[in-house]
Design an enzyme around this catalytic site. Structure first.
Site, mmCIF file in Angstrom:
data_model
loop_
_atom_site.group_PDB
_atom_site.id
_atom_site.type_symbol
_atom_site.label_atom_id
_atom_site.label_comp_id
_atom_site.label_asym_id
_atom_site.label_seq_id
_atom_site.Cartn_x
_atom_site.Cartn_y
_atom_site.Cartn_z
ATOM 1 N N HIS A 489 -63.477 -33.634 -5.997
ATOM 2 C CA HIS A 489 -64.651 -33.575 -6.878
ATOM 3 C C HIS A 489 -64.219 -33.547 -8.346
ATOM 4 O O HIS A 489 -64.695 -34.349 -9.167
ATOM 5 C CB HIS A 489 -65.472 -32.328 -6.542
ATOM 6 C CG HIS A 489 -66.673 -32.123 -7.419
ATOM 7 N ND1 HIS A 489 -67.946 -32.440 -7.025
ATOM 8 C CD2 HIS A 489 -66.794 -31.621 -8.685
ATOM 9 C CE1 HIS A 489 -68.798 -32.153 -7.994
ATOM 10 N NE2 HIS A 489 -68.119 -31.657 -9.017
ATOM 11 N N GLU A 490 -63.334 -32.613 -8.683
ATOM 12 C CA GLU A 490 -62.911 -32.497 -10.077
ATOM 13 C C GLU A 490 -62.106 -33.716 -10.514
ATOM 14 O O GLU A 490 -62.155 -34.117 -11.685
ATOM 15 C CB GLU A 490 -62.103 -31.212 -10.287
ATOM 16 C CG GLU A 490 -62.880 -29.928 -10.023
ATOM 17 C CD GLU A 490 -64.181 -29.832 -10.806
ATOM 18 O OE1 GLU A 490 -64.282 -30.439 -11.896
ATOM 19 O OE2 GLU A 490 -65.118 -29.157 -10.327
ATOM 20 N N HIS A 493 -64.512 -36.262 -11.695
ATOM 21 C CA HIS A 493 -64.832 -36.033 -13.110
ATOM 22 C C HIS A 493 -63.691 -36.544 -13.985
ATOM 23 O O HIS A 493 -63.909 -37.146 -15.044
ATOM 24 C CB HIS A 493 -65.012 -34.534 -13.370
ATOM 25 C CG HIS A 493 -66.342 -33.986 -12.975
ATOM 26 N ND1 HIS A 493 -67.537 -34.541 -13.367
ATOM 27 C CD2 HIS A 493 -66.671 -32.872 -12.257
ATOM 28 C CE1 HIS A 493 -68.544 -33.816 -12.888
ATOM 29 N NE2 HIS A 493 -68.046 -32.804 -12.206
ATOM 30 N N HIS A 496 -63.782 -40.150 -14.487
ATOM 31 C CA HIS A 496 -64.875 -40.473 -15.410
ATOM 32 C C HIS A 496 -64.366 -40.399 -16.856
ATOM 33 O O HIS A 496 -64.752 -41.209 -17.704
ATOM 34 C CB HIS A 496 -66.028 -39.485 -15.204
ATOM 35 C CG HIS A 496 -67.351 -39.965 -15.698
ATOM 36 N ND1 HIS A 496 -68.494 -39.205 -15.613
ATOM 37 C CD2 HIS A 496 -67.734 -41.112 -16.303
ATOM 38 C CE1 HIS A 496 -69.508 -39.864 -16.126
ATOM 39 N NE2 HIS A 496 -69.077 -41.027 -16.557
#
Length: 699
Positions: A489-490, A493, A496
């Site tokens: 998940h991180e 990010h 991104h």
């Protein structure tokens, strides 16, 4: 003949050199990574004040330009002026979260209201707003690029939402509210960290360790060593999520589970210096007043006006559509777990501190999955490698570790990220282990953002921070399935930020709408659960053998197990966050956080045996940018389930065409265009909720 010596000229007095502050100097390090070893707390404090002063002067000059406003002398000038200040802030505020010494915390408390005043002065500056408003009115005639048009729109929106259009008295009150909110939220977050630092539970002997796996015992032993506890057999449970939740899952000592659970849920709610309840009540009162000054009935309406959701009604419609089936599923789960507890000889009522323990037993019985055994296949280094490999297959990225790179703690690892042609893309830093001075949870941030404002593109320095319980000395760190997904998940990010390709820093990376920012991260989680990834990277920590396919199939079958609990635990937070911020000024005048929480949970029918994932007194999301925005995880989940289906529809989870669209329209575009347009450019239609309901087993 006597020689005549010409006297030498008197030495000129040496100029007294003033040493350059290392935060303000040029960093001659690999890829411009901050030279952390040179930064003292005093340097950071002085650099913050100097950078604020210089930024203030630069903004004053932009506002005072006599020439007619144009994009370059106003909007672009503000973008450039912000870069030196952001450079210092990126270092300080990251360290204040991950290496929070008492001195850094003192500085953070001191500068938080100063920063609030600083940005209030910018966005409430009537002369500056006049220039931005003039440009906005003439935007159709300015021949701007699409990205410039988007940035102008964003600046105009930021000024209006900050109160620039208010009368002087209103602007003054908005500034005062912002100042006090900065003080309150900083203290709130530091209080939670203090409660987490102050508590640990010592385990001695086999009786205290009953039920704990060998790997978890090793982590608890390491925690005791890190805490400086004496005794060869001493173990410790801390309030790092991986430690306390692991203990609640495995420990057969019901009394000790209750102790750990109570400490975990009571953070920020203890009478004394770290009590957050009055601080949160004040924050809500201030936010509500701010919203009404800006023409909104509630802070929720104010916040959502600039998101994909647009209104509290739209948010509540989505949440309620999922809440009822989640409640029904949770009730079924509770009954099954309570029955199992009775079989185990527990005659007392089934309680919240029993849920994880008996859920693990139920899962093992129903699907033959042992969480302790599962951890043996989830080695931290291998999960990191899986995240990197997935990024390589999707986006052509390569990761090379830099051994001599500066780092702010010995635990931190640093990689250079390059593309298929070996062009530099980013620096990625991973800080994976729990420490006493690090706040709990997991997050992504940047020590430098990306942009293309100057002659040479500036590439980002991205950091992922987790709180894994470290393995014993010489042993690998093993993760739970939830922790492995959190790492993915991180890293989503992080991608991104790393893949960002915008000209302007204010539009780069994760600087997007709050209910869009979780899409890249939640989407990336999907790949970890796929057999193509597990069979290569889920390797036994001792034998190196891959996870058996039978276990993978069991995991697939068990994907929706306990989803009632997980959904209720999350959604209750989102519902209370929204209700808390949807109140009017009259509602919040005498706000009692304890009573509000109790009454709101009763209204939504919260099961007694489940507690909010983040109770209000330690709900740092709503003091750290997610106020009236915690729903965004669920809003984004609608999109992430639908987005991953695009790969499934293509018949390949690494389909190159789909991956190119994903990179172009989601991961690299930042906030350079409206998020709804970005989504439709990728998927070709609006998102559909069916994928989420299926993913959670509620379809």
């Amino acid at each position: 003949m006597k020689s005549i010596r010409t006297p030498l000229p008197a030495k000129a007095a040496k100029k007294k050199t003033v040493p350059t502050n290392p935060l303000l100097a040029t960093w001659r390090t690999p890829h411009g990574i901050p030279p952390f070893e040179k930064f003292a707390a005093e340097d950071m404090e002085k650099a913050l004040h100097r950078a604020l002063k210089d930024h203030r002067a630069a903004i004053r000059a932009i506002a005072g330009v006599e020439a007619k406003p144009n994009f370059a002398n106003t909007i672009q000038a503000m973008e450039k002026a912000s870069l030196p200040l952001e450079r210092v802030c990126d270092v300080f505020f990251n360290l204040a979260s991950s290496s929070a010494t008492p001195e850094l915390q003192r500085i953070e408390r001191d500068v938080a209201p100063k920063f609030a005043d600083h940005y209030s002065a910018i966005f409430l500056n009537a002369k500056l707003y006049k220039r931005v408003a003039d440009l906005f009115e003439r935007r159709a005639d300015l021949k701007l690029t699409p990205e410039q048009s988007r940035l102008l729109d964003r600046y105009h929106t930021w000024f209006v939402r900050a109160g620039a259009g208010l009368k002087p008295a209103g602007r003054k009150r908005v500034a005062a509210i912002s100042n006090r909110l900065a003080e309150v939220t900083t203290q709130f977050n530091q209080n939670v960290l203090a409660d987490e630092q102050d508590w640990y539970m010592v385990l001695n002997g086999e009786e205290d360790l009953a039920g704990l796996s060998e790997g978890f015992r090793a982590s608890a032993r390491r925690s005791a060593i890190d805490l400086g506890l004496k005794g060869d057999g001493t173990h410790a449970i801390t309030l790092a999520r991986s430690s306390v939740e692991g203990f609640l899952t495995f420990s057969s000592r019901r009394d000790l589970r209750k102790n750990a659970w109570s400490a975990w849920i009571d953070r920020g709610a203890k009478v004394g210096r770290t009590d957050n309840r009055k601080l949160l009540a004040e924050a809500i009162q201030l936010r509500t007043e701010l919203a009404q000054l800006l023409g909104f009935e509630s802070y929720a309406q104010y916040t959502l006006a600039d998101t994909m959701a647009k209104t509290p009604t739209a948010v509540n419609d989505l949440l309620q559509r999922i809440w009822e089936p989640a409640l029904n599923r949770a009730a079924q789960e509770r009954d099954a777990l309570a029955a199992r507890a009775k079989q185990d000889g527990v005659n007392a009522p089934f309680e919240a501190w029993d849920w994880r323990y008996y859920a693990e037993k139920e899962r093992k019985a129903r699907f033959d999955i042992d969480e302790g055994k599962l951890r043996e296949y989830l080695v931290l280094d291998n999960v990191i490698a899986a995240a990197f490999d997935t990024a390589g297959k999707l986006f052509g990225l390569k990761f090379k570790e830099i051994d001599n790179a500066p780092r702010y703690h010995p635990d931190v690892r640093v990689w250079e990220v390059t593309d298929r042609k070996n062009n530099h893309v980013a620096v990625f830093m991973g800080d994976y282990f729990a420490r006493n001075e690090k706040r709990s949870g997991a997050w992504m941030s940047s020590f430098r953002g990306s942009h293309r404002l100057g002659r040479n593109p500036v590439r980002p320095i991205v950091v992922n921070v987790l709180n894994c319980a470290r393995g014993a000395e010489g042993e690998p760190t093993l993760m739970s399935l939830d922790e492995a997904r959190t790492l993915f998940h991180e890293f989503g990010h992080g991608l991104h930020g790393m893949l960002s390709d915008t000209v302007y820093p204010s539009l780069a990376g994760t600087a997007v709408a709050r209910d869009f920012v979780e899409l890249p991260s939640q989407l990336y989680e999907h790949w970890f659960s796929e057999p193509e990834v597990l069979e290569r990277f889920a390797l036994h920590h001792k034998t190196g053998k891959p996870m058996p396919k039978t276990l993978m199939r069991k995991l697939k079958k068990a994907q929706t197990f306990n989803q009632g609990f997980a959904t209720v635990e999350y959604l209750s937070c989102a519902l209370l966050d929204m209700e808390l911020h949807a109140q009017t000024q009259e509602d919040v005048e005498n706000l009692d956080i304890t009573k509000f929480e109790e009454n709101a949970l009763a209204r939504i029918g919260m099961p007694r045996e489940i507690v909010m994932r983040h109770r209000l007194p330690h709900f740092m999301h709503i003091t750290g940018g997610y106020a009236a925005g915690y729903y965004s995880y669920m809003w984004s989940e609608v999109m992430d389930a639908d987005a991953f289906q695009a790969f499934k529809d293509a018949g390949d989870i690494f389909d190159k065409k789909t991956a190119r669209r994903l990179k172009q329209h989601i991961y690299s575009t930042g906030n350079a265009r409206d998020p709804e347009k970005s989504w439709k450019a990728f998927r070709g239609r609006p998102p559909e909720v069916a994928g989420l309901l299926k993913k959670r087993g509620f379809a």
